[in-house]
Motif scaffolding. Structure first.
Motif, PDB file in Angstrom:
ATOM      1  N   THR A   1       0.942  -1.199  -0.046  1.00 31.01           N
ATOM      2  CA  THR A   1      -0.172   0.213   0.079  1.00 31.01           C
ATOM      3  C   THR A   1       0.896   1.335   0.040  1.00 31.01           C
ATOM      4  OG1 THR A   1      -1.698  -1.284   1.200  1.00 31.01           O
ATOM      5  CG2 THR A   1      -1.805   1.491   1.405  1.00 31.01           C
ATOM      6  N   THR A   2       0.764   2.048  -0.882  1.00 34.93           N
ATOM      7  CA  THR A   2       1.438   3.383  -0.818  1.00 34.93           C
ATOM      8  C   THR A   2       0.783   4.207   0.077  1.00 34.93           C
ATOM      9  OG1 THR A   2       1.820   3.324  -3.296  1.00 34.93           O
ATOM     10  CG2 THR A   2       1.968   5.433  -2.405  1.00 34.93           C
ATOM     11  N   VAL A   3       1.672   4.747   1.162  1.00 42.45           N
ATOM     12  CA  VAL A   3       1.079   5.450   2.291  1.00 42.45           C
ATOM     13  C   VAL A   3       1.301   7.062   1.813  1.00 42.45           C
ATOM     14  CG1 VAL A   3       1.578   3.734   3.655  1.00 42.45           C
ATOM     15  CG2 VAL A   3       3.282   5.456   3.444  1.00 42.45           C
ATOM     16  N   PRO A   4       0.425   8.168   2.301  1.00 44.13           N
ATOM     17  CA  PRO A   4       0.632   9.409   2.129  1.00 44.13           C
ATOM     18  C   PRO A   4       1.908   9.821   2.517  1.00 44.13           C
ATOM     19  CG  PRO A   4      -1.506   8.894   3.222  1.00 44.13           C
ATOM     20  CD  PRO A   4      -0.709   7.648   3.109  1.00 44.13           C
ATOM     21  N   ALA A   5       2.449   9.542   3.563  1.00 43.78           N
ATOM     22  CA  ALA A   5       3.834   9.880   4.045  1.00 43.78           C
ATOM     23  C   ALA A   5       4.975   9.685   3.143  1.00 43.78           C
ATOM     24  CB  ALA A   5       4.053   9.322   5.323  1.00 43.78           C
ATOM     25  N   THR A   6       5.463  10.695   2.686  1.00 51.65           N
ATOM     26  CA  THR A   6       6.780  10.618   1.897  1.00 51.65           C
ATOM     27  C   THR A   6       7.988  11.276   2.662  1.00 51.65           C
ATOM     28  OG1 THR A   6       6.336  12.828   0.884  1.00 51.65           O
ATOM     29  CG2 THR A   6       5.383  10.875  -0.261  1.00 51.65           C
ATOM     30  N   LEU A   7       9.249  10.778   2.131  1.00 54.61           N
ATOM     31  CA  LEU A   7      10.477  11.331   2.557  1.00 54.61           C
ATOM     32  C   LEU A   7      10.434  12.896   2.277  1.00 54.61           C
ATOM     33  CD1 LEU A   7      12.631   8.641   1.190  1.00 54.61           C
ATOM     34  CD2 LEU A   7      12.702   9.094   3.612  1.00 54.61           C
ATOM     35  N   ASN A   8      11.018  13.630   3.243  1.00 51.34           N
ATOM     36  CA  ASN A   8      10.924  15.011   3.074  1.00 51.34           C
ATOM     37  C   ASN A   8      12.068  15.475   2.071  1.00 51.34           C
ATOM     38  OD1 ASN A   8       9.691  16.237   5.496  1.00 51.34           O
ATOM     39  ND2 ASN A   8      10.704  14.472   6.408  1.00 51.34           N
ATOM     40  N   THR A   9      13.232  14.670   1.734  1.00 48.76           N
ATOM     41  CA  THR A   9      13.891  14.828   0.641  1.00 48.76           C
ATOM     42  C   THR A   9      14.065  13.609  -0.472  1.00 48.76           C
ATOM     43  OG1 THR A   9      15.319  16.262   2.127  1.00 48.76           O
ATOM     44  CG2 THR A   9      16.207  15.227   0.256  1.00 48.76           C
TER      45      THR A   9
ATOM     46  N   SER B   1      17.984   8.412  -3.372  1.00 48.38           N
ATOM     47  CA  SER B   1      18.383   7.302  -3.745  1.00 48.38           C
ATOM     48  C   SER B   1      19.608   6.648  -3.302  1.00 48.38           C
ATOM     49  CB  SER B   1      18.287   7.009  -5.133  1.00 48.38           C
ATOM     50  OG  SER B   1      19.398   7.722  -5.649  1.00 48.38           O
ATOM     51  N   GLY B   2      20.005   5.271  -3.208  1.00 50.37           N
ATOM     52  CA  GLY B   2      21.034   4.824  -2.689  1.00 50.37           C
ATOM     53  C   GLY B   2      21.129   4.994  -1.220  1.00 50.37           C
ATOM     54  N   GLN B   3      20.214   5.153  -0.579  1.00 45.98           N
ATOM     55  CA  GLN B   3      20.206   5.356   0.857  1.00 45.98           C
ATOM     56  C   GLN B   3      20.023   3.885   1.359  1.00 45.98           C
ATOM     57  OE1 GLN B   3      17.375   5.489  -0.710  1.00 45.98           O
ATOM     58  NE2 GLN B   3      15.582   5.847   0.175  1.00 45.98           N
ATOM     59  N   SER B   4      20.416   3.904   2.780  1.00 44.78           N
ATOM     60  CA  SER B   4      20.451   2.627   3.484  1.00 44.78           C
ATOM     61  C   SER B   4      19.292   2.758   4.514  1.00 44.78           C
ATOM     62  CB  SER B   4      21.687   2.512   4.438  1.00 44.78           C
ATOM     63  OG  SER B   4      22.734   2.598   3.719  1.00 44.78           O
ATOM     64  N   GLY B   5      18.660   1.695   4.947  1.00 45.21           N
ATOM     65  CA  GLY B   5      17.703   1.488   5.988  1.00 45.21           C
ATOM     66  C   GLY B   5      17.763   0.376   6.920  1.00 45.21           C
ATOM     67  N   ALA B   6      16.952   0.777   8.230  1.00 42.69           N
ATOM     68  CA  ALA B   6      17.102  -0.088   9.003  1.00 42.69           C
ATOM     69  C   ALA B   6      15.771   0.066  10.055  1.00 42.69           C
ATOM     70  CB  ALA B   6      18.110   0.095   9.955  1.00 42.69           C
ATOM     71  N   GLY B   7      15.300  -0.869  10.826  1.00 39.05           N
ATOM     72  CA  GLY B   7      14.393  -0.916  11.766  1.00 39.05           C
ATOM     73  C   GLY B   7      13.099  -1.731  11.540  1.00 39.05           C
ATOM     74  N   THR B   8      11.832  -1.034  11.777  1.00 37.57           N
ATOM     75  CA  THR B   8      10.795  -2.049  11.467  1.00 37.57           C
ATOM     76  C   THR B   8       9.815  -1.069  10.587  1.00 37.57           C
ATOM     77  OG1 THR B   8       9.545  -1.170  13.446  1.00 37.57           O
ATOM     78  CG2 THR B   8      10.973  -3.106  13.665  1.00 37.57           C
ATOM     79  N   GLN B   9       8.647  -1.626  10.297  1.00 34.18           N
ATOM     80  CA  GLN B   9       7.675  -0.931   9.597  1.00 34.18           C
ATOM     81  C   GLN B   9       6.940   0.403  10.240  1.00 34.18           C
ATOM     82  OE1 GLN B   9       3.270  -2.177   9.102  1.00 34.18           O
ATOM     83  NE2 GLN B   9       4.205  -2.762   7.212  1.00 34.18           N
ATOM     84  N   ASP B  10       6.905   0.445  11.545  1.00 34.00           N
ATOM     85  CA  ASP B  10       6.522   1.560  12.187  1.00 34.00           C
ATOM     86  C   ASP B  10       7.525   2.168  13.261  1.00 34.00           C
ATOM     87  OD1 ASP B  10       6.783  -0.155  14.361  1.00 34.00           O
ATOM     88  OD2 ASP B  10       4.825  -0.339  15.122  1.00 34.00           O
ATOM     89  N   SER B  11       8.997   2.107  13.023  1.00 35.46           N
ATOM     90  CA  SER B  11      10.053   2.637  13.557  1.00 35.46           C
ATOM     91  C   SER B  11      11.217   2.446  12.710  1.00 35.46           C
ATOM     92  CB  SER B  11      10.257   2.141  15.112  1.00 35.46           C
ATOM     93  OG  SER B  11      11.280   3.018  15.806  1.00 35.46           O
TER      94      SER B  11
ATOM     95  N   GLY C   1       5.468   5.260  11.519  1.00 36.79           N
ATOM     96  CA  GLY C   1       4.277   4.665  11.193  1.00 36.79           C
ATOM     97  C   GLY C   1       3.218   5.445  10.422  1.00 36.79           C
ATOM     98  N   THR C   2       3.556   7.035  10.767  1.00 35.41           N
ATOM     99  CA  THR C   2       2.618   7.869  10.071  1.00 35.41           C
ATOM    100  C   THR C   2       3.200   8.884   9.227  1.00 35.41           C
ATOM    101  OG1 THR C   2       1.142   7.629  12.170  1.00 35.41           O
ATOM    102  CG2 THR C   2       1.131   9.710  10.952  1.00 35.41           C
ATOM    103  N   GLY C   3       4.449   9.164   9.514  1.00 37.56           N
ATOM    104  CA  GLY C   3       5.111  10.235   8.692  1.00 37.56           C
ATOM    105  C   GLY C   3       6.684  10.339   9.020  1.00 37.56           C
ATOM    106  N   TRP C   4       7.386  10.885   8.046  1.00 38.11           N
ATOM    107  CA  TRP C   4       8.875  11.062   8.348  1.00 38.11           C
ATOM    108  C   TRP C   4       9.310  12.107   8.771  1.00 38.11           C
ATOM    109  CZ3 TRP C   4      12.204   7.019   7.004  1.00 38.11           C
ATOM    110  CH2 TRP C   4      11.424   5.914   6.057  1.00 38.11           C
ATOM    111  N   SER C   5      10.454  12.299   9.442  1.00 38.47           N
ATOM    112  CA  SER C   5      10.790  13.579  10.105  1.00 38.47           C
ATOM    113  C   SER C   5      12.312  13.403   9.887  1.00 38.47           C
ATOM    114  CB  SER C   5      10.479  13.818  11.639  1.00 38.47           C
ATOM    115  OG  SER C   5      10.776  12.501  12.489  1.00 38.47           O
TER     116      SER C   5
END
Length: 226
Positions: free
Chosen positions: A128-136, A139-149, A169-173
Protein backbone atom coordinates in the motif's frame (compact mmCIF):
# COMPACT_ATOMS: atom_id res chain seq x y z
CA UNK A 1 29.69 -18.74 -3.72
CA UNK A 2 28.85 -16.37 -6.59
CA UNK A 3 30.76 -13.06 -6.72
CA UNK A 4 28.45 -10.13 -7.46
CA UNK A 5 27.48 -6.56 -6.65
CA UNK A 6 24.23 -4.79 -5.74
CA UNK A 7 22.56 -7.75 -4.05
CA UNK A 8 19.79 -7.70 -1.44
CA UNK A 9 20.03 -9.18 2.01
CA UNK A 10 18.34 -9.82 5.34
CA UNK A 11 18.66 -11.93 8.47
CA UNK A 12 21.25 -11.97 11.23
CA UNK A 13 25.00 -12.47 11.63
CA UNK A 14 24.61 -16.24 12.12
CA UNK A 15 21.63 -16.73 9.80
CA UNK A 16 22.01 -14.38 6.84
CA UNK A 17 20.42 -14.37 3.41
CA UNK A 18 21.80 -12.80 0.22
CA UNK A 19 19.92 -12.70 -3.08
CA UNK A 20 19.99 -11.21 -6.57
CA UNK A 21 22.76 -8.87 -7.71
CA UNK A 22 24.64 -7.81 -10.81
CA UNK A 23 25.94 -7.73 -13.58
CA UNK A 24 23.37 -5.45 -15.18
CA UNK A 25 21.25 -8.26 -16.63
CA UNK A 26 20.54 -9.37 -13.06
CA UNK A 27 21.00 -12.61 -11.15
CA UNK A 28 18.61 -14.80 -9.21
CA UNK A 29 21.24 -16.53 -7.05
CA UNK A 30 20.31 -16.98 -3.40
CA UNK A 31 22.72 -17.98 -0.64
CA UNK A 32 22.37 -18.64 3.09
CA UNK A 33 25.07 -17.84 5.68
CA UNK A 34 25.36 -19.92 8.87
CA UNK A 35 27.95 -17.83 10.69
CA UNK A 36 30.82 -19.61 8.97
CA UNK A 37 30.13 -20.21 5.29
CA UNK A 38 27.70 -19.57 2.44
CA UNK A 39 25.58 -22.23 0.70
CA UNK A 40 23.67 -21.97 -2.57
CA UNK A 41 19.86 -22.18 -2.39
CA UNK A 42 16.97 -21.92 -4.86
CA UNK A 43 17.04 -18.85 -7.11
CA UNK A 44 14.68 -15.89 -7.15
CA UNK A 45 11.86 -16.24 -9.68
CA UNK A 46 12.69 -12.79 -11.11
CA UNK A 47 16.38 -12.13 -11.75
CA UNK A 48 17.51 -8.62 -10.78
CA UNK A 49 20.19 -6.47 -9.24
CA UNK A 50 19.65 -3.90 -6.50
CA UNK A 51 16.61 -5.43 -4.79
CA UNK A 52 15.79 -4.41 -1.25
CA UNK A 53 15.06 -6.93 1.46
CA UNK A 54 13.89 -7.47 5.01
CA UNK A 55 12.95 -10.28 7.38
CA UNK A 56 14.87 -13.39 8.39
CA UNK A 57 16.64 -16.30 6.75
CA UNK A 58 13.51 -18.46 7.00
CA UNK A 59 10.99 -15.68 6.40
CA UNK A 60 12.61 -13.23 4.01
CA UNK A 61 11.19 -10.65 1.63
CA UNK A 62 12.78 -9.42 -1.61
CA UNK A 63 11.27 -6.50 -3.51
CA UNK A 64 12.08 -4.18 -6.39
CA UNK A 65 15.41 -4.03 -8.16
CA UNK A 66 16.63 -3.60 -11.73
CA UNK A 67 16.95 -5.95 -14.67
CA UNK A 68 17.83 -5.12 -18.24
CA UNK A 69 15.60 -5.02 -20.13
CA UNK A 70 13.05 -3.63 -19.22
CA UNK A 71 14.50 -1.74 -16.22
CA UNK A 72 13.07 -1.07 -12.76
CA UNK A 73 11.14 -3.98 -11.22
CA UNK A 74 8.13 -4.07 -8.91
CA UNK A 75 8.42 -7.83 -8.29
CA UNK A 76 8.05 -9.05 -4.71
CA UNK A 77 8.92 -12.53 -3.44
CA UNK A 78 8.75 -14.31 -0.09
CA UNK A 79 11.39 -16.84 1.05
CA UNK A 80 10.47 -19.71 3.39
CA UNK A 81 13.96 -21.03 4.11
CA UNK A 82 13.98 -23.13 0.97
CA UNK A 83 12.37 -21.44 -2.02
CA UNK A 84 10.87 -18.18 -3.25
CA UNK A 85 7.17 -17.51 -3.94
CA UNK A 86 5.96 -14.55 -5.99
CA UNK A 87 3.50 -12.32 -4.14
CA UNK A 88 1.94 -8.84 -4.50
CA UNK A 89 3.95 -6.32 -6.54
CA UNK A 90 5.14 -2.93 -5.38
CA UNK A 91 2.84 -0.18 -6.65
CA UNK A 92 5.85 1.70 -8.02
CA UNK A 93 8.82 -0.14 -9.52
CA UNK A 94 12.03 0.92 -7.76
CA UNK A 95 15.72 0.21 -7.37
CA UNK A 96 18.59 1.70 -5.34
CA UNK A 97 16.15 2.13 -2.46
CA UNK A 98 15.87 0.95 1.14
CA UNK A 99 13.73 -1.47 3.10
CA UNK A 100 12.97 -2.35 6.71
CA UNK A 101 10.68 -4.57 8.73
CA UNK A 102 9.63 -8.19 8.35
CA UNK A 103 8.04 -10.54 5.82
CA UNK A 104 4.55 -9.69 7.06
CA UNK A 105 5.18 -6.04 7.90
CA UNK A 106 7.65 -4.62 5.39
CA UNK A 107 8.56 -1.07 4.44
CA UNK A 108 10.02 0.28 1.17
CA UNK A 109 11.14 3.88 0.74
CA UNK A 110 12.97 6.25 -1.59
CA UNK A 111 15.15 5.08 -4.47
CA UNK A 112 15.01 5.45 -8.21
CA UNK A 113 11.32 6.27 -8.64
CA UNK A 114 9.68 9.34 -10.20
CA UNK A 115 9.84 11.32 -6.93
CA UNK A 116 12.51 9.39 -4.93
CA UNK A 117 10.27 10.08 -1.91
CA UNK A 118 7.66 7.31 -2.09
CA UNK A 119 6.87 5.03 0.87
CA UNK A 120 5.02 1.72 0.72
CA UNK A 121 3.96 -0.71 3.45
CA UNK A 122 3.58 -4.50 3.00
CA UNK A 123 1.10 -6.57 5.03
CA UNK A 124 2.20 -10.05 4.03
CA UNK A 125 0.08 -10.05 0.89
CA UNK A 126 0.03 -6.65 -0.79
CA UNK A 127 1.76 -3.27 -0.83
CA UNK A 128 0.00 0.00 0.00
CA UNK A 129 1.36 3.42 -0.94
CA UNK A 130 1.10 5.60 2.15
CA UNK A 131 0.55 9.39 2.11
CA UNK A 132 3.75 9.97 4.07
CA UNK A 133 6.72 10.67 1.83
CA UNK A 134 10.37 11.33 2.60
CA UNK A 135 11.08 15.03 3.12
CA UNK A 136 14.01 14.81 0.69
CA UNK A 137 14.00 12.64 -2.41
CA UNK A 138 16.98 10.31 -2.18
CA UNK A 139 18.31 7.14 -3.77
CA UNK A 140 21.08 4.74 -2.81
CA UNK A 141 20.21 5.22 0.84
CA UNK A 142 20.40 2.66 3.65
CA UNK A 143 17.55 1.55 5.89
CA UNK A 144 16.99 -0.18 9.21
CA UNK A 145 14.25 -0.81 11.74
CA UNK A 146 10.64 -1.95 11.58
CA UNK A 147 7.55 -0.93 9.64
CA UNK A 148 6.48 1.58 12.29
CA UNK A 149 9.94 2.64 13.50
CA UNK A 150 12.44 2.94 10.67
CA UNK A 151 15.35 5.11 9.62
CA UNK A 152 16.52 6.20 6.16
CA UNK A 153 20.24 7.04 6.20
CA UNK A 154 22.58 8.70 3.72
CA UNK A 155 22.19 8.25 -0.06
CA UNK A 156 22.40 10.71 -2.93
CA UNK A 157 20.23 13.71 -3.73
CA UNK A 158 22.09 15.83 -6.25
CA UNK A 159 25.23 14.53 -4.59
CA UNK A 160 26.01 12.29 -1.62
CA UNK A 161 24.21 13.35 1.55
CA UNK A 162 24.59 12.91 5.31
CA UNK A 163 20.86 13.32 5.94
CA UNK A 164 18.79 10.86 7.94
CA UNK A 165 15.02 10.65 8.44
CA UNK A 166 12.93 8.63 10.88
CA UNK A 167 9.55 7.01 10.18
CA UNK A 168 7.05 6.43 13.01
CA UNK A 169 4.38 4.57 11.07
CA UNK A 170 2.64 7.80 10.14
CA UNK A 171 5.20 10.22 8.76
CA UNK A 172 8.88 11.01 8.18
CA UNK A 173 10.86 13.57 10.21
CA UNK A 174 14.37 14.92 9.68
CA UNK A 175 16.83 13.40 12.14
CA UNK A 176 20.51 13.61 13.01
CA UNK A 177 22.99 13.88 10.15
CA UNK A 178 25.69 11.29 9.71
CA UNK A 179 29.34 12.36 9.70
CA UNK A 180 30.35 10.94 6.30
CA UNK A 181 28.27 11.64 3.19
CA UNK A 182 28.03 8.50 1.02
CA UNK A 183 25.67 6.22 -0.85
CA UNK A 184 25.28 2.46 -1.24
CA UNK A 185 26.28 1.66 2.35
CA UNK A 186 25.34 -1.48 4.25
CA UNK A 187 23.07 -1.16 7.27
CA UNK A 188 21.31 -3.11 9.99
CA UNK A 189 19.78 -2.88 13.42
CA UNK A 190 16.84 -1.02 14.89
CA UNK A 191 15.81 2.48 15.90
CA UNK A 192 17.51 3.79 17.99
CA UNK A 193 20.35 1.30 17.54
CA UNK A 194 21.19 1.20 13.84
CA UNK A 195 24.54 0.68 12.15
CA UNK A 196 25.66 1.93 8.75
CA UNK A 197 28.98 0.93 7.16
CA UNK A 198 31.00 1.18 3.97
CA UNK A 199 29.56 2.67 0.80
CA UNK A 200 30.80 5.03 -1.87
CA UNK A 201 32.10 8.59 -1.49
CA UNK A 202 34.42 9.40 -4.40
CA UNK A 203 35.86 5.95 -3.85
CA UNK A 204 34.99 3.08 -1.55
CA UNK A 205 34.52 4.02 2.11
CA UNK A 206 35.35 2.03 5.24
CA UNK A 207 33.57 4.31 7.70
CA UNK A 208 31.24 2.78 10.30
CA UNK A 209 28.68 4.90 12.15
CA UNK A 210 26.11 4.19 14.83
CA UNK A 211 22.70 5.85 14.69
CA UNK A 212 21.05 6.43 18.07
CA UNK A 213 18.10 8.54 16.97
CA UNK A 214 19.72 11.74 18.23
CA UNK A 215 23.31 11.53 17.09
CA UNK A 216 25.36 9.63 14.56
CA UNK A 217 28.79 8.69 15.87
CA UNK A 218 31.81 7.41 13.98
CA UNK A 219 32.88 4.27 15.76
CA UNK A 220 36.49 3.42 16.53
CA UNK A 221 36.48 0.52 14.05
CA UNK A 222 36.39 0.72 10.29
CA UNK A 223 35.88 -2.03 7.74
CA UNK A 224 39.07 -3.90 6.96
CA UNK A 225 38.34 -3.57 3.22
CA UNK A 226 36.68 -0.45 1.80
Amino acid sequence: TTARAYLGGCGTQTAGLGFGGGPSTGLGNTEEYDGTSWSEQNDLNTVRQGPSGCGTQTAGLAFGGYHAPPGASNATEEYDGSSWTTTGNLNTAAYQFAGAGSQTAGLAFGGQTPTKRQTEEYNGTAWTTVPATLNTGVSGQSGAGTQDSAVSMLGTSGGNTTQSEQYNGTGWSISANANQARRGAGAGGTVPAALVFGGYVTGEAANTEEFTGETAVVTASTLTTS
